[in-house]
Design a protein around this motif. Structure first.
Motif, PDB file in Angstrom:
ATOM      1  N   UNK A 234      50.223  29.710 116.741  1.00  0.00           N
ATOM      2  CA  UNK A 234      51.215  29.639 115.666  1.00  0.00           C
ATOM      3  C   UNK A 234      51.178  30.965 114.922  1.00  0.00           C
ATOM      4  N   UNK A 235      52.084  31.850 115.252  1.00  0.00           N
ATOM      5  CA  UNK A 235      52.063  33.166 114.631  1.00  0.00           C
ATOM      6  C   UNK A 235      53.470  33.717 114.527  1.00  0.00           C
ATOM      7  N   UNK A 236      53.627  34.677 113.621  1.00  0.00           N
ATOM      8  CA  UNK A 236      54.913  35.334 113.465  1.00  0.00           C
ATOM      9  C   UNK A 236      55.338  36.086 114.708  1.00  0.00           C
ATOM     10  N   UNK A 237      54.368  36.545 115.496  1.00  0.00           N
ATOM     11  CA  UNK A 237      54.715  37.272 116.719  1.00  0.00           C
ATOM     12  C   UNK A 237      55.427  36.366 117.716  1.00  0.00           C
ATOM     13  N   UNK A 238      55.068  35.096 117.755  1.00  0.00           N
ATOM     14  CA  UNK A 238      55.753  34.167 118.647  1.00  0.00           C
ATOM     15  C   UNK A 238      57.162  33.887 118.143  1.00  0.00           C
ATOM     16  N   UNK A 239      57.341  33.878 116.814  1.00  0.00           N
ATOM     17  CA  UNK A 239      58.702  33.759 116.259  1.00  0.00           C
ATOM     18  C   UNK A 239      59.529  34.959 116.694  1.00  0.00           C
ATOM     19  N   UNK A 240      58.915  36.143 116.647  1.00  0.00           N
ATOM     20  CA  UNK A 240      59.615  37.353 117.104  1.00  0.00           C
ATOM     21  C   UNK A 240      60.008  37.234 118.561  1.00  0.00           C
ATOM     22  N   UNK A 241      59.101  36.711 119.390  1.00  0.00           N
ATOM     23  CA  UNK A 241      59.400  36.566 120.811  1.00  0.00           C
ATOM     24  C   UNK A 241      60.560  35.596 121.024  1.00  0.00           C
ATOM     25  N   UNK A 242      60.564  34.501 120.277  1.00  0.00           N
ATOM     26  CA  UNK A 242      61.662  33.542 120.412  1.00  0.00           C
ATOM     27  C   UNK A 242      62.980  34.184 119.993  1.00  0.00           C
ATOM     28  N   UNK A 243      62.959  34.914 118.872  1.00  0.00           N
ATOM     29  CA  UNK A 243      64.174  35.597 118.424  1.00  0.00           C
ATOM     30  C   UNK A 243      64.649  36.607 119.462  1.00  0.00           C
ATOM     31  N   UNK A 259      39.652  31.905 126.498  1.00  0.00           N
ATOM     32  CA  UNK A 259      38.657  31.525 125.499  1.00  0.00           C
ATOM     33  C   UNK A 259      38.917  32.171 124.141  1.00  0.00           C
ATOM     34  N   UNK A 260      39.827  33.137 124.083  1.00  0.00           N
ATOM     35  CA  UNK A 260      40.112  33.836 122.835  1.00  0.00           C
ATOM     36  C   UNK A 260      41.370  33.247 122.199  1.00  0.00           C
ATOM     37  N   UNK A 261      41.263  32.633 121.012  1.00  0.00           N
ATOM     38  CA  UNK A 261      42.459  32.040 120.383  1.00  0.00           C
ATOM     39  C   UNK A 261      43.545  33.066 120.089  1.00  0.00           C
ATOM     40  N   UNK A 262      43.180  34.342 119.988  1.00  0.00           N
ATOM     41  CA  UNK A 262      44.175  35.384 119.747  1.00  0.00           C
ATOM     42  C   UNK A 262      45.034  35.653 120.977  1.00  0.00           C
ATOM     43  N   UNK A 263      44.627  35.112 122.130  1.00  0.00           N
ATOM     44  CA  UNK A 263      45.425  35.256 123.350  1.00  0.00           C
ATOM     45  C   UNK A 263      46.185  33.984 123.694  1.00  0.00           C
ATOM     46  N   UNK A 264      45.993  32.922 122.918  1.00  0.00           N
ATOM     47  CA  UNK A 264      46.630  31.643 123.260  1.00  0.00           C
ATOM     48  C   UNK A 264      48.152  31.758 123.247  1.00  0.00           C
ATOM     49  N   UNK A 265      48.679  32.474 122.263  1.00  0.00           N
ATOM     50  CA  UNK A 265      50.129  32.604 122.160  1.00  0.00           C
ATOM     51  C   UNK A 265      50.720  33.454 123.266  1.00  0.00           C
ATOM     52  N   UNK A 266      50.074  34.567 123.592  1.00  0.00           N
ATOM     53  CA  UNK A 266      50.601  35.443 124.645  1.00  0.00           C
ATOM     54  C   UNK A 266      50.494  34.762 126.012  1.00  0.00           C
TER      55      UNK A 266
END
Length: 370
Positions: A234-243, A259-266
């Motif tokens: 849940x991050x603003x970067x994923x909102x950017x990707x959707x836009x 294993x890294x939550x910072x990679x879950x969105x990508x």
């Protein structure tokens, strides 16, 4: 919208007054221009529209002195205001339906017309993510691309810093004079000197949380494609990707450890169909397959059609208001639910936005104001 001539001083004041009017977002701004032909004519019509829609509530239109003060303050700061109809408005951003009515530009405005790619990602980026952002940005810069990002901590800052010499564009959530985060004051100054800083907000405005989705829409709208380096689920970067996907831009993502939550969105973006990229070479290969003319927003939906000027019965207004939800929904679904035509729905929604009861959003969406 096709580029036209520079606005006269009077037209610029009218344009800015309409853009800064309470409850007039980009969609309603475009609807008013289409209906009345000019910002000045729309301003003349606004009190009557608001009176009909607002049940006695007056609409707040900035006085000429207020917009004159904004224009003067912007000029003293070394920046300038550019309307979406003017020739030097960023060309890719102009393709959005609709584009932000007015931008403030500080620095080298011509950079926004160069080949561009957005680099976004986590604020709390890992050391590996930061290095990837630097390396990818530097490689793209060396290949002639200008990077676009949001001046945030983490990935954004690394992308900007790596491309100061080749060209970088920072998009702000607040006014052009509001450096956020303050830790990037020096980076802001370097970009202002050698790159370009862009803002949709009025001079002196301090950004709030709700302003950053608008900033993200401009970041992706300025770019041929967007690369997400690290992003939580849940991050603003994923909102950017959707836009970016909605705008017809290419969406790319750098994979990371499960294993890294910072990679879950990508990783989720790649699973959903985003292009996997490992380095600048991958990004360049993907971007080289795109023609400039292919990168544009989808055709305007029914909400962008010309509004119906016929008087609107109160029962129809009530039906549209009842059909709205706090969650944005397509205008054609509202028209279907109410049994009204798209043009009539457009007219009613414009009036409901001016009265503060609805929100009209880019992409042919509308929601109940909360």
């Amino acid at each position: 919208m096709t580029p036209g001539r520079p606005l006269t001083d009077t037209e610029r004041h009218d344009w800015l007054r309409l853009a800064r009017t309470q409850n007039v977002g980009p969609v309603t701004f475009a609807q008013l221009l289409r209906r009345y032909g000019s910002a000045g004519a729309a301003l003349d019509a606004l009190p009557g529209i608001a009176h009909k829609a607002g049940r006695g509530r007056a609409i707040s239109i900035p006085a000429i002195d207020e917009v004159t003060a904004e224009i003067d303050a912007t000029g003293r700061f070394g920046a300038r205001l550019v309307a979406s109809c003017e020739p030097d408005y960023p060309p890719l951003l102009r393709t959005l339906g609709p584009p932000p009515p007015v931008l403030t530009l500080l620095g080298r405005a011509a950079l926004a017309a160069e080949p561009t790619v957005a680099i976004v990602g986590a604020r709390n980026a890992s050391a590996a993510g930061r290095k990837l952002a630097r390396d990818i940005s530097a490689g793209l810069g060396a290949a002639g691309f200008v990077t676009v990002s949001g001046l945030a901590l983490g990935i954004d800052g690394e992308a900007h810093a790596a491309t100061l010499a080749t060209g970088t564009v920072a998009v702000l959530g607040g006014g052009i004079d509001h450096v956020y985060p303050p830790q990037h004051e020096r980076l802001y100054a370097e970009i202002a000197a050698d790159g370009l800083i862009v803002s949709e907000s009025p001079f002196g405005y301090r950004a709030k949380a709700q302003d950053f989705p608008r900033r993200n829409r401009i970041i992706t709208g300025l770019s041929r494609g967007v690369v997400v380096v690290e992003a939580a689920e849940r991050s603003g970067s994923l909102i950017s990707a959707r836009m970016a996907g909605e705008q017809g831009r290419e969406v790319m993502a750098v994979p990371g450890s499960p294993l890294d939550p910072r990679a879950a969105g990508t990783n989720a973006l790649i699973y959903q169909g985003a292009s996997l990229v490992r380095h600048a070479g991958d990004v360049l290969e993907i971007l080289s397959s795109l023609r400039f003319g292919q990168v544009s927003a989808p055709p305007a939906g029914p909400f962008e059609s010309a509004p119906d000027d016929a008087p609107v019965p109160t029962d129809q207004v009530a039906r549209v208001l009842e059909a709205l939800s706090p969650h944005p929904m397509p205008i054609d679904e509202i028209a279907r639910a109410t049994g009204l035509g798209a043009a009539r729905c457009a007219a009613i929604l414009m009036e409901l936005e001016l009265s503060g009861d609805a929100l009209t959003l880019p992409g042919g969406l509308a929601a109940r104001a909360v």
